[in-house]
Design a protein around this motif. Structure first.
Motif, short mmCIF file in Angstrom:
data_model
loop_
_atom_site.label_atom_id
_atom_site.label_comp_id
_atom_site.label_asym_id
_atom_site.label_seq_id
_atom_site.Cartn_x
_atom_site.Cartn_y
_atom_site.Cartn_z
N ALA A 57 -78.26 -43.47 9.78
CA ALA A 57 -78.58 -44.72 9.35
C ALA A 57 -78.65 -45.52 11.08
O ALA A 57 -79.12 -45.33 11.67
CB ALA A 57 -78.81 -45.79 8.29
N SER A 98 -72.31 -41.79 4.16
CA SER A 98 -73.76 -40.98 4.50
C SER A 98 -74.98 -42.12 4.46
O SER A 98 -75.05 -42.69 3.04
CB SER A 98 -73.91 -39.95 3.41
OG SER A 98 -73.26 -39.15 4.49
N ALA A 99 -75.94 -42.58 4.99
CA ALA A 99 -77.39 -42.91 4.24
C ALA A 99 -77.67 -42.35 3.29
O ALA A 99 -77.57 -40.86 2.96
CB ALA A 99 -78.37 -43.03 5.36
N LYS A 159 -73.20 -46.28 8.24
CA LYS A 159 -73.41 -44.86 7.50
C LYS A 159 -74.23 -44.11 8.62
O LYS A 159 -75.28 -44.39 9.87
CB LYS A 159 -74.36 -44.68 6.54
CG LYS A 159 -74.20 -46.70 5.99
CD LYS A 159 -72.74 -45.95 4.92
CE LYS A 159 -72.12 -47.47 4.51
NZ LYS A 159 -71.61 -48.14 4.71
#
Length: 163
Positions: free
Chosen positions: A62, A106-107, A59
């Motif tokens: 992250a 995405s985180a 991600k």
């Protein structure tokens, strides 16, 4: 912008940039990498494969930094250009880029999807000049195939003589 005045071929721009169009990545499921319809080419989502291997996983925000993701978006966009070019007789068969969609795994707190998408947008501008200007969506998602950090889709207009 007057795209008619832009006579520089995309193949020449690629050569000037020292970029070779990669082989079209093999589909990872039951689909075609690109399809021509009504003078436009629609690519399947392209991942940042390099020589058949996913360049990174995880991600963004992250395991993958935003800076890494920009480069991965550029790689995925180059793969999308290769897919489009494969159905119109080469990169010079692409008249202009119409639409770019960049998905970013995405985180939960990452909100920089537009900056990641710039990696793809900037590549298209370098390769196609003014004809690379496009409409765009940058979308944050929870997960992508193979845990890829980014996935890119293109819609391009083909030259009439290309199909």
């Amino acid at each position: 912008m007057n795209e008619e005045l832009d006579e520089v071929l995309a193949s020449a721009r690629l050569a000037d940039l020292g970029i070779e169009l990669p082989a079209v990545p093999a589909p990872v499921a039951a689909y075609l990498p690109a399809v021509v319809s009504a003078g436009q080419v629609f690519t399947a989502g392209q991942l940042p494969f390099v020589d058949g291997v996913l360049a990174d996983a995880g991600k963004v925000g992250a395991e993958v930094t935003p800076e890494q993701a920009v480069g991965l978006a550029r790689t995925a966009a180059l793969n999308a250009v290769a897919a489009a070019a494969s159905v119109v007789g080469g990169v010079d068969g692409i008249r202009r880029v119409v639409k770019l969609v960049v998905y970013v795994a995405s985180a939960p707190t990452f909100s920089g999807q537009p900056a990641v998408a710039n990696g793809a947008s900037e590549l298209l501008g370098q390769v196609f000049g003014p004809r690379g200007s496009h409409a765009r969506s940058a979308v944050g998602v929870a997960v992508l195939p193979l845990d890829s950090p980014v996935e890119v889709e293109l819609v391009v207009e083909a030259n009439a003589a290309s199909f």
